[in-house]
Design an enzyme around this catalytic site. Structure first.
Site, mmCIF file in Angstrom:
data_model
loop_
_atom_site.group_PDB
_atom_site.id
_atom_site.type_symbol
_atom_site.label_atom_id
_atom_site.label_comp_id
_atom_site.label_asym_id
_atom_site.label_seq_id
_atom_site.Cartn_x
_atom_site.Cartn_y
_atom_site.Cartn_z
ATOM 1 N N CYS A 78 63.003 137.354 92.954
ATOM 2 C CA CYS A 78 63.045 137.908 92.194
ATOM 3 C C CYS A 78 61.891 138.865 91.400
ATOM 4 C CB CYS A 78 63.024 137.036 90.759
ATOM 5 S SG CYS A 78 63.432 137.669 89.100
ATOM 6 N N TYR A 79 60.864 139.078 90.725
ATOM 7 C CA TYR A 79 59.869 140.332 91.449
ATOM 8 C C TYR A 79 59.363 140.369 92.662
ATOM 9 C CZ TYR A 79 55.850 143.052 90.782
ATOM 10 O OH TYR A 79 54.650 143.778 91.181
ATOM 11 N N ASP A 223 43.282 110.537 87.484
ATOM 12 C CA ASP A 223 42.088 111.289 88.001
ATOM 13 C C ASP A 223 41.128 110.831 88.938
ATOM 14 O OD1 ASP A 223 44.699 111.849 87.430
ATOM 15 O OD2 ASP A 223 43.684 113.715 85.269
ATOM 16 N N LYS A 365 50.045 115.809 89.676
ATOM 17 C CA LYS A 365 49.325 114.674 88.996
ATOM 18 C C LYS A 365 50.099 113.113 89.997
ATOM 19 C CE LYS A 365 47.751 112.309 85.364
ATOM 20 N NZ LYS A 365 46.472 112.663 85.122
#
Ligand code: XMP
Length: 509
Positions: A78-79, A223, A365
Site C-alpha cells: 500500500c503506502y 510474562d 504473547k
C-alpha cells in the site's frame, strides 16, 4: 532476518506476525533508521508497511531511497508500494475512486510472488491513492476492476509492490504471497525457533548483566514468569524475584506459585505478605479508579522497600512484550527505546536508578508461551489466564471487607474447579466470579433467605481488546451455580454475564 519499515499502518504487527509464523525473524523499525544501521542488521529482505499518509504530501514519512539499491529484495505494501514507485521516478496520485474492502485480483502470469496462486483471487483493499505512472523497469503483475495497477514488480532489482494488504485474513492467499517473498525471493531459512531464541536471550542477559544482581517483580502471570525463568537460567542466584501478596489473590495462587517457583524451579524468590496494608488502605473505598490508585501506590512502596534490602542490585527485569514497545513509539517512528510503563512497576526503574532488562521485548504473547514451554515452565504457568494487578478488589463491586473477599474467593475457586474439570480453562481467555453489591431473596429448606449475588464472567478473546461471552454448556453453568449456592455461605443466587466487549468491558470495574 527481515526488516519491516513502519510507515504507521494499523496492520504492522500483523505483518510481523505473518513473517514469524514462517519461522523467520523480523524486526519493525521506524523510517528514520539509517542506511548504515540497515546494513549492519543485514536483512535478507525489507518490507515497507502501509500507512495513513499520502506520499505526495509534504512531511509524509520517508526512508532514504538508497534502500532500493542495496541489492536486497523489497516488498512495498500500500503506502510502501506508493513510496517505492515515487522514489524510483513514478507518479502516485489521489484516486477519485477510493477502494475499500474486498476486490477480485486478476494476476498476470509468471510473477514469483504469486507462484502457486489461482489467477483470480480475492484481496483486501484500503486506499485512496493509486500508482498512475510506473518507473522504468517496473511492470504490472495484478489488477482489479477499480485499480489497474494493483501489484507491480521490478524483476531485475527484486522490488515488489502490492496495493492490497496480504497480511490480513481477508486476503486468503496473502500468507502464500508472503511465503513466496520470504523463501523464494529473499531465500530466508526457517531459523526463528524458540530454542534458538532462548539460547541467544540467555547469552545476551549474561553479556549485559555480568555478575551484577537483578530484581524482578513476579506476579505469576505468564510474562513475568517466563522472564524470571529465563533470567534464572542465565544468572541463577543473582536474580531475586519479589512477589507481593496484596491480599487480593485467588484462593490458592500464592501456594501454587511457591510450589512451582521455589520448590520445583528453585528460583530465588521473596514473598512479601502485605495483605493487611492493602486492605486497610482500601477500607470503605468504592470507586474503581481509587481502588486501582491505592493498590498501585502501595505496591510501589512495598516493592521498593523490599528491593532496598538488595542494596547492590543494578538491574530490574521486566516482562515487556513487543506490542508494548511498538505502541509506545509515535506513529512515524521516534525514539524506539521508549517503553510503555508496565502495569505495576511503571516508574520504578527511574526512581530506583536501576537499568532495565527486558528479554521478551521482541516477542508476541503466543511466542512468550512457546518460549515458556521451551525453557521448561510448567503448563499450568504457561497457559495461565490473565489476572489483573488489582486482583479481587475490582471483582468486589463496592466496598471490600474480609468477609466479602472470603465469599468471592470461595465462589471463584469453585467456578475455576468446574471450568478446569470440564476442560474449558485453556479455551477461555478469562473466567472468574464477581461479587455484586446487592442482596436478593431466596428459599433454602423451609427458610426464606436474603443473601448475596455472584455473577459469573467467562469470555473468549485473542487480545482483550475485544471479547465475547463464552457459550458455556448449560449443564456446566448449572453445576457451577449449584456448587456456589450450596457451598458458599452467604450466596443464594448466581447469574451469568452475557455481555460482549465492546460495549461492556471484561472486568466489571
Ligand atoms: P477490561 O476490563 O478493560 O480488561 O476489558 C481488559 C484486560 O485487562 C485486564 N485488566 C487489568 N489488568 N490491571 C491489570 O493488570 C488493571 O487495573 C486491569 N484492569 C483490567 C483484564 O483482566 C482484562 O484481561
Amino acid at each position: 532476518m527481515i526488516l519491516i519499515i513502519d510507515f504507521g499502518s494499523q496492520y504492522n504487527q500483523l505483518i510481523a506476525r505473518r513473517v514469524r509464523e514462517c519461522e523467520v525473524y523480523c524486526q519493525i523499525e521506524p523510517p528514520e533508521i539509517s542506511i548504515e544501521s540497515i546494513k549492519s542488521l543485514n536483512p535478507q529482505g525489507i518490507i515497507l508497511s502501509g500507512g495513513p499518509a499520502s506520499t505526495y504530501e509534504t512531511g509524509s514519512p520517508a526512508i532514504s531511497a538508497d534502500i532500493f539499491h542495496l541489492d536486497i529484495p523489497v516488498l512495498g505494501i500500500c503506502y510502501g508500494m506508493h513510496f517505492m514507485i515515487q522514489a524510483m521516478g513514478g507518479i502516485v496520485e489521489h484516486s477519485e475512486k477510493r477502494e475499500y474492502g474486498f476486490a477480485e485480483l486478476s494476476l498476470a502470469e509468471g510473477s514469483r510472488i504469486f507462484a502457486g496462486i489461482d489467477p483470480i483471487t480475492p484481496c483486501w483493499m484500503s486506499h485512496g491513492d493509486v500508482a498512475a505512472t510506473l518507473p522504468e523497469g517496473f511492470q504490472v503483475i495484478a489488477s482489479t476492476a477499480g485499480t489497474p495497477i494493483a501489484a507491480v514488480e521490478h524483476p531485475q532489482k527484486k522490488l515488489f509492490g502490492l496495493q492490497f494488504h496480504p497480511e490480513v485474513e481477508h486476503t486468503p492467499m496473502g500468507r502464500e504471497m508472503i511465503r513466496n517473498f520470504l523463501f523464494d525471493i529473499c531465500k530466508c531459512d526457517r531459523t526463528w525457533t524458540m530454542k534458538s531464541f532462548a539460547e541467544e536471550a540467555i547469552r545476551d542477559i549474561r553479556d549485559m548483566v555480568g555478575t551484577k544482581k537483578v530484581i524482578l517483580g513476579l506476579s505469576g502471570g505468564v510474562d513475568s514468569s517466563v522472564t524470571a525463568l529465563l533470567l534464572h537460567q542465565a544468572i541463577g542466584r543473582n536474580l531475586t524475584c519479589i512477589f507481593v501478596d496484596n491480599g487480593l489473590l485467588r484462593k490458592t495462587e500464592r501456594e501454587k506459585l511457591r510450589k512451582v517457583f521455589r520448590q520445583h524451579l528453585r528460583i530465588n524468590i521473596r514473598f512479601v505478605n502485605a495483605g493487611n496494608r492493602f486492605l486497610k488502605a482500601l477500607t470503605k473505598v468504592v470507586d474503581p479508579e481509587k481502588k486501582r490508585k491505592i493498590i498501585g501506590r502501595i505496591f510501589m512502596d512495598v516493592f521498593e522497600a523490599e528491593a532496598a534490602k538488595i542494596p547492590d542490585a543494578e538491574f530490574l527485569a521486566q516482562g515487556t512484550l513487543y506490542p508494548d514497545v511498538i505502541e509506545s513509539r509515535s506513529a512515524f517512528g521516534g525514539p524506539s527505546s521508549v517503553i510503555k510503563s508496565h502495569h505495576n512497576v511503571g516508574g520504578l526503574p527511574k526512581k530506583m536508578k536501576l537499568k532495565l532488562v527486558e528479554p521478551l521485548k521482541y516477542l508476541f504473547k503466543d511466542e512468550v508461551r512457546r518460549l515458556g514451554s521451551e525453557i521448561g515452565l510448567p503448563d499450568e504457568m504457561v497457559w495461565r489466564q490473565p489476572f489483573p494487578g488489582p486482583g479481587l478488589a475490582i471483582r468486589i463491586i463496592g466496598e471490600i471487607t474480609r468477609k466479602r473477599l472470603e465469599m468471592l474467593r470461595e465462589a471463584d475457586d469453585l467456578l475455576m474447579d468446574e471450568i478446569r474439570k470440564a476442560g474449558f480453562y485453556r479455551r477461555l481467555w478469562q473466567s472468574f466470579a464477581v461479587l455484586l453489591p446487592l442482596k436478593s431473596v431466596g428459599v433454602m429448606g423451609d427458610h426464606r433467605t436474603y443473601e448475596h449475588v455472584i455473577a459469573i464472567r467467562a469470555v473468549t478473546s485473542l487480545d482483550a481488546m475485544t471479547a465475547d461471552w463464552a457459550r458455556l454448556p448449560h449443564d456446566l453453568l448449572s453445576r457451577i451455580s449449584n456448587r456456589i449456592i450450596n457451598e458458599v455461605k452467604g450466596i443464594n443466587r448466581v447469574v451469568y454475564d452475557i455481555s460482549s466487549k465492546p460495549p461492556s468491558t471484561i472486568e466489571w470495574e
